[in-house]
Design a protein around this motif. Structure first.
Motif, PDB file in Angstrom:
ATOM      1  N   TYR A   5      27.669  18.339 -15.365  1.00 46.24           N
ATOM      2  CA  TYR A   5      26.719  18.952 -14.431  1.00 46.24           C
ATOM      3  C   TYR A   5      25.427  19.437 -15.100  1.00 46.24           C
ATOM      4  O   TYR A   5      24.683  20.209 -14.491  1.00 46.24           O
ATOM      5  CB  TYR A   5      27.389  20.128 -13.709  1.00 46.24           C
ATOM      6  N   LEU A  31      22.320  18.985 -13.047  1.00 45.24           N
ATOM      7  CA  LEU A  31      22.325  19.872 -11.884  1.00 45.24           C
ATOM      8  C   LEU A  31      21.884  21.278 -12.291  1.00 45.24           C
ATOM      9  O   LEU A  31      21.067  21.906 -11.607  1.00 45.24           O
ATOM     10  CB  LEU A  31      23.718  19.929 -11.264  1.00 45.24           C
ATOM     11  N   LEU A  43      29.590  17.974  -4.154  1.00 42.68           N
ATOM     12  CA  LEU A  43      28.387  18.811  -4.186  1.00 42.68           C
ATOM     13  C   LEU A  43      28.185  19.538  -2.861  1.00 42.68           C
ATOM     14  O   LEU A  43      27.792  20.715  -2.836  1.00 42.68           O
ATOM     15  CB  LEU A  43      27.162  17.954  -4.508  1.00 42.68           C
TER      16      LEU A  43
END
Length: 298
Positions: free
Chosen positions: A241, A244, A209
């Motif tokens: 992800y 995210l 990340l």
């Protein structure tokens, strides 16, 4: 002076000398207990080098930077390696997802297919896990590889400065993270129209990340791709992800990023075929896998 310690989970030991420098140890969160010996010089302030010996015959060297020139020289060595091997595709990804993990096989396949498609050098952090998978894929394709290794990676290869199978002339073991990052970034910068480069992020943890957001910020600030654009692909295997991306959508809602700003900086691909098709379209190359590009994430 010499100090011996026996650690158990959640145990911290701090050594403090007259120079008010502290050395702090934390035992590993496993059932076994670890012993360590740390040797300090009589004058801790003047002796900047120490050695920690852990069980399983692992050892870590600590040495303070004595001059910023040391970092500069290591960055220069990174640039020299790139000049010799050529720029190409940089892979970021977990060091913990080994050959038994399904993402490893996917990463190996993508490394092989992208190396064949773009005919360029494959770069990575030269560590284990998904970095290793991309390297092995490129080697299977018969294409050159290079890497910027750090002395300690999560998972395997923690105590060695040497890669287990790559020739020493194809990678550099970096002492400084800043030098390693310079190398990984410079390896994707296109200097002419014939350069075919890309950054590819596999699933990963904190280190991945960190590198992902650094590359994204550099693209955003036109430090990468200001003249010749560089594709940045995020491999969202099994929706890895998703949370995210949800967080970044929330950032748009709160106004910390502009609407559509993040999506303009990278390409989200759920499968290898999508990534191959996107790169083939980006560089106007024939793609072995025909995929409807309209079905790929914007």
């Amino acid at each position: 002076m010499g100090v011996s310690m026996l650690g158990s989970p959640a145990l911290f030991v701090s050594i403090r000398g007259f120079s008010y420098r502290a050395v702090k140890f934390q035992s590993f969160p496993v059932k076994e207990r670890y012993g360590a010996d740390f040797q300090l010089g009589n004058k801790f302030k003047d002796d900047t080098r120490g050695r920690v010996s852990l069980c399983r015959r692992e050892s870590i060297e600590f040495e303070e930077r004595k001059s910023p020139n040391e970092v500069r020289k290591e960055i220069e060595r990174c640039y020299e390696l790139i000049h010799r091997l050529g720029r190409g595709v940089v892979y970021l990804g977990s060091s913990r997802m080994g050959p038994g993990h399904p993402h490893y096989a996917q990463a190996l396949e993508l490394g092989r297919e992208v190396a064949s498609l773009l005919d360029c050098t494959t770069w990575s952090g030269a560590g284990p896990g998904l970095m290793d998978a991309a390297i092995k894929g490129a080697l299977e394709a018969g294409k050159p590889v290079g890497g910027f290794k750090i002395g300690k990676e999560a998972g395997e290869w923690t105590a060695s400065n040497f890669h287990p199978y790559l020739p020493s002339e194809t990678y550099l073991t970096c002492r400084f993270f800043s030098a390693r990052k310079h190398g990984l970034v410079d390896a994707v910068v296109r200097s002419c129209n014939t350069d075919r480069t890309a950054a590819v992020a596999f699933p990963g943890g904190v280190g991945t990340l960190d590198e992902m957001f650094e590359i994204m910020a550099l693209i955003q600030l036109k430090r990468i791709g200001s003249e010749l654009p560089v594709p940045f692909i995020v491999m969202n295997y099994n929706s890895f992800y998703k949370k995210l991306f949800d967080f970044l959508d929330d950032c748009e809602h709160w106004g910390t990023v502009s609407k559509g700003e993040v999506s303009s900086l990278w390409r989200i691909c759920d499968t290898n075929s999508e990534a191959i098709a996107y790169l083939a379209d980006f560089y106007d190359l024939h793609s072995p896998d025909k995929v409807d590009l309209r079905s790929i994430h914007p």
